[in-house]
Design a protein around this motif. Sequence first.
Motif, PDB file in Angstrom:
ATOM      1  N   UNK A 134      -3.554  11.333  27.944  1.00  0.00           N
ATOM      2  CA  UNK A 134      -3.528   9.868  27.822  1.00  0.00           C
ATOM      3  C   UNK A 134      -4.663   9.211  28.593  1.00  0.00           C
ATOM      4  N   UNK A 135      -5.271   9.947  29.510  1.00  0.00           N
ATOM      5  CA  UNK A 135      -6.442   9.434  30.233  1.00  0.00           C
ATOM      6  C   UNK A 135      -7.749   9.836  29.554  1.00  0.00           C
ATOM      7  N   UNK A 136      -7.647  10.602  28.496  1.00  0.00           N
ATOM      8  CA  UNK A 136      -8.845  11.072  27.799  1.00  0.00           C
ATOM      9  C   UNK A 136      -9.629   9.887  27.240  1.00  0.00           C
ATOM     10  N   UNK A 137     -10.941  10.065  27.117  1.00  0.00           N
ATOM     11  CA  UNK A 137     -11.812   8.998  26.631  1.00  0.00           C
ATOM     12  C   UNK A 137     -11.634   8.726  25.151  1.00  0.00           C
ATOM     13  N   UNK A 138     -11.253   9.754  24.390  1.00  0.00           N
ATOM     14  CA  UNK A 138     -11.060   9.575  22.952  1.00  0.00           C
ATOM     15  C   UNK A 138     -10.078  10.616  22.437  1.00  0.00           C
ATOM     16  N   UNK A 139      -9.766  10.514  21.151  1.00  0.00           N
ATOM     17  CA  UNK A 139      -8.775  11.407  20.550  1.00  0.00           C
ATOM     18  C   UNK A 139      -9.202  12.875  20.590  1.00  0.00           C
ATOM     19  N   UNK A 140     -10.476  13.146  20.346  1.00  0.00           N
ATOM     20  CA  UNK A 140     -10.948  14.539  20.375  1.00  0.00           C
ATOM     21  C   UNK A 140     -10.764  15.158  21.758  1.00  0.00           C
ATOM     22  N   UNK A 141     -11.105  14.410  22.780  1.00  0.00           N
ATOM     23  CA  UNK A 141     -10.944  14.930  24.138  1.00  0.00           C
ATOM     24  C   UNK A 141      -9.463  15.193  24.428  1.00  0.00           C
ATOM     25  N   UNK A 142      -8.593  14.308  23.990  1.00  0.00           N
ATOM     26  CA  UNK A 142      -7.158  14.506  24.187  1.00  0.00           C
ATOM     27  C   UNK A 142      -6.686  15.773  23.471  1.00  0.00           C
ATOM     28  N   UNK A 143      -7.123  15.952  22.244  1.00  0.00           N
ATOM     29  CA  UNK A 143      -6.750  17.157  21.497  1.00  0.00           C
ATOM     30  C   UNK A 143      -7.313  18.410  22.154  1.00  0.00           C
ATOM     31  N   UNK A 144      -8.511  18.308  22.701  1.00  0.00           N
ATOM     32  CA  UNK A 144      -9.130  19.440  23.401  1.00  0.00           C
ATOM     33  C   UNK A 144      -8.281  19.834  24.615  1.00  0.00           C
TER      34      UNK A 144
END
Length: 181
Positions: free
Chosen positions: A68-78
């Motif tokens: 939830x702190x990720x910069x974008x959806x891809x980073x969150x999925x990563x």
Amino acid sequence: MPADVKQQITDALLQLLDKKSLEKITVRELAELCGISRQTFYYHFEDVFDVVDWWSRQSAEQMLRDSMRAQDEREALRIFVDRVTANRGTLRRLLASRWREQMERQLVDVFTTYLRYMLRSAHPHLAMSPSDESAFLLFYASGVSGLLIQREIHTEAEKEILVNQLYWLLFQDPWGHIWRA
């Protein structure tokens, strides 16, 4: 400190899981490995699966906070892919145990929470009944969880392929407009 003892017991369980199946791990063995009494074990946990449950919930909560702190959806999925990949051996052994259903449910719950957050962030006024939202989220969370459990990942390139596939499924496919504002 209780959290430290809980973590110590959890670390011992994970160490034993590298050597044997979950069903063969005993409270006595965990207590001996940690240098604590069985009474101390039972002060913190009800049984061996309670240790697994605590570990998986702690891991899931941390993964959720990080995503939830990720910069974008891809980073969150990563983050999801990295964590599942890092714990693949442990997850496989737990999924091979009689507690498979509970483990799968916990993984689906983590993704459901994340996807609910994504959906409500993108569409705070989305007109969807609670029943429809629940079905929608369960469908997507089950699919993401299934891919992470089933997909064999050996290289960073394979991780990135999976991240891109999950991104496409959630954010680029014909239904992906649901996740974005």
